[in-house]
Design an enzyme around this catalytic site. Structure first.
Site, PDB file in Angstrom:
ATOM      1  N   LYS A  79       0.853  -1.183   0.000  1.00  0.00           N
ATOM      2  CA  LYS A  79       0.000   0.000   0.000  1.00  0.00           C
ATOM      3  C   LYS A  79       0.888   1.232   0.000  1.00  0.00           C
ATOM      4  O   LYS A  79       2.067   1.180   0.393  1.00  0.00           O
ATOM      5  CB  LYS A  79      -0.886   0.017   1.244  1.00  0.00           C
ATOM      6  CG  LYS A  79      -2.209   0.752   1.049  1.00  0.00           C
ATOM      7  CD  LYS A  79      -3.228  -0.077   0.271  1.00  0.00           C
ATOM      8  CE  LYS A  79      -4.550   0.650   0.198  1.00  0.00           C
ATOM      9  NZ  LYS A  79      -5.605  -0.150  -0.443  1.00  0.00           N
ATOM     10  N   GLY A 178     -20.973   6.336   3.884  1.00  0.00           N
ATOM     11  CA  GLY A 178     -20.052   6.665   2.790  1.00  0.00           C
ATOM     12  C   GLY A 178     -20.610   6.265   1.443  1.00  0.00           C
ATOM     13  O   GLY A 178     -20.600   5.092   1.097  1.00  0.00           O
ATOM     14  N   VAL A 179     -21.123   7.245   0.696  1.00  0.00           N
ATOM     15  CA  VAL A 179     -21.665   6.945  -0.638  1.00  0.00           C
ATOM     16  C   VAL A 179     -20.800   7.618  -1.699  1.00  0.00           C
ATOM     17  O   VAL A 179     -21.239   8.474  -2.458  1.00  0.00           O
ATOM     18  CB  VAL A 179     -23.153   7.343  -0.777  1.00  0.00           C
ATOM     19  CG1 VAL A 179     -24.044   6.267  -0.218  1.00  0.00           C
ATOM     20  CG2 VAL A 179     -23.458   8.683  -0.104  1.00  0.00           C
ATOM     21  N   GLY A 180     -19.528   7.200  -1.711  1.00  0.00           N
ATOM     22  CA  GLY A 180     -18.618   7.603  -2.773  1.00  0.00           C
ATOM     23  C   GLY A 180     -18.786   6.659  -3.948  1.00  0.00           C
ATOM     24  O   GLY A 180     -19.875   6.127  -4.187  1.00  0.00           O
ATOM     25  N   VAL A 182     -17.758   3.553  -4.537  1.00  0.00           N
ATOM     26  CA  VAL A 182     -18.168   2.193  -4.192  1.00  0.00           C
ATOM     27  C   VAL A 182     -19.521   2.195  -3.490  1.00  0.00           C
ATOM     28  O   VAL A 182     -20.417   1.420  -3.830  1.00  0.00           O
ATOM     29  CB  VAL A 182     -17.111   1.509  -3.305  1.00  0.00           C
ATOM     30  CG1 VAL A 182     -17.591   0.130  -2.863  1.00  0.00           C
ATOM     31  CG2 VAL A 182     -15.791   1.379  -4.057  1.00  0.00           C
TER      32      VAL A 182
END
Length: 356
Positions: A79, A178-180, A182
């Site tokens: 990462k 979290g509605v980014g 994905v």
């Protein structure tokens, strides 16, 4: 560019890169390379301190080791983090400098998308190094977000079968934090299957879109985990499952796309004790890196991706059954299974294809 190898016990290699000209300040961490080169995305985030960024990249790279092992791709865990605000600090010069940093590791690490990095950014990184993936080319590969969302959806279905005996998500209520990229795609899949949605995000525009497209209700990020719903889906940054939030939880399933959902390892046992079925994050959200891995290997195909995504649900069902039989938290079972894969690879003489 200046580079410094950091002494981090238990990690294959951790390198800090600084490039004054471009403003790059980054850490690349390869946790394990038993099964192959480290593979995992790059996150651009304005960390409060160097120590915070180092801790994040360590946790993320270790998670990628387990994710890639159980995802069935021949890669280790890697990462990268860049200390910057992606909205104001990211520049082409910085991205190209990061590409040079990746190239400096001579194949020990392959980079891809994560928070703050787009497919266009990856193309810029790829102009400097071949060790970057996650870009669509003639229908092959590309942005892994839709694959990740589909994998989480399949995993959520497996969890609903195990916990509720439900064949679909129809009439189940899911709270998505979290509605980014994905989270929004996951919301679409749940909505089309007849599930009910509550969404929470720091971005009001994203919440408005979910309301308009899917009839979702809304909540605050602080309250999303405490709602009276069937499933809690953390799809933002990690650490949402901590002592205080788990004690407030009413959902019976945790199934989301975020990495490092457990703030501390003991939250795995805490969820188990509360009767919450936890889908280990690196198992349920593995479809994106599987796509990247197949792209790197040159074996990406739509049929193969669909087959791999469907197997995420099967793998989770195996974890649930084993956890129940052993009366053990699901995260501990997943870790054990991942280590079994890595141990088997080490004993069979699997070697990294990267440079030492």
């Amino acid at each position: 560019m200046k580079s410094e190898v950091l002494a981090v016990e238990g990690w294959r290699k951790v390198v800090h890169f600084i490039d004054d000209q471009s403003g790059l300040n980054a850490i690349i961490a390869v946790h394990d390379a038993t099964l192959g080169p480290g593979c995992g995305g790059c996150r651009i985030y304005p960390y409060a301190s160097f120590e915070a960024g180092l801790e994040d990249v360590k946790n993320l790279s270790r998670g990628m080791t387990y994710k890639n092992a159980l995802g069935g791709i021949p890669f280790g865990g890697g990462k990268a983090v860049i200390f910057a605000d992606p909205k104001t600090d990211k520049t082409p010069e910085m991205l190209r400098a990061f590409g040079a940093a990746v190239d400096h590791l001579e194949g020990l690490y392959y980079t891809a998308e994560d928070s703050g990095v787009t497919e266009a950014d990856l193309a810029m990184i790829r102009s400097v190094t071949p060790y970057a993936a996650g870009m669509e080319d003639k229908g092959v590969g590309g942005n892994p977000s839709p694959f990740t969302a589909r994998g989480v959806w399949r995993g959520m279905q497996a969890a609903a079968r195990a916990k509720f005996g439900a064949e679909t998500l129809k009439d189940l209520t899911v709270s998505i934090l979290g509605v980014g990229a994905v989270g929004m795609e996951l919301a679409r899949l749940i909505h089309e299957e007849g599930g009910r949605l509550v969404v929470a995000d720091v971005n009001p525009t994203a919440m408005k879109e979910a309301v308009e497209r899917f009839g979702a209700e809304t909540s605050t990020p602080e309250d999303a985990i405490a709602l009276d719903v069937d499933i809690f889906a953390p799809c933002a940054l990690g650490g949402s499952l901590r002592q205080d939030s788990v004690e407030r939880m009413q959902a019976k399933i945790v199934a989301g796309a975020a990495n490092n959902q457990l703030k501390t390892p003991d939250m795995d046992q805490k969820l188990h004790d509360r009767g919450v079925l936890y889908c280990p994050d690196y198992v349920i959200n593995a479809a994106g890196v599987i796509s990247v891995g197949l792209e790197i290997l040159g074996t990406w195909a739509t049929e193969e991706m669909n087959r791999r995504i469907d197997k995420i649900g099967d793998r989770l069902s195996e974890i649930f059954e084993r956890a129940q039989a052993e009366n053990t938290p699901t995260g501990a079972v997943a870790d054990k299974m991942a280590l079994e894969v890595i141990s088997k690879g080490a004993k069979s003489g699997v070697k990294s294809t990267s440079a030492a």
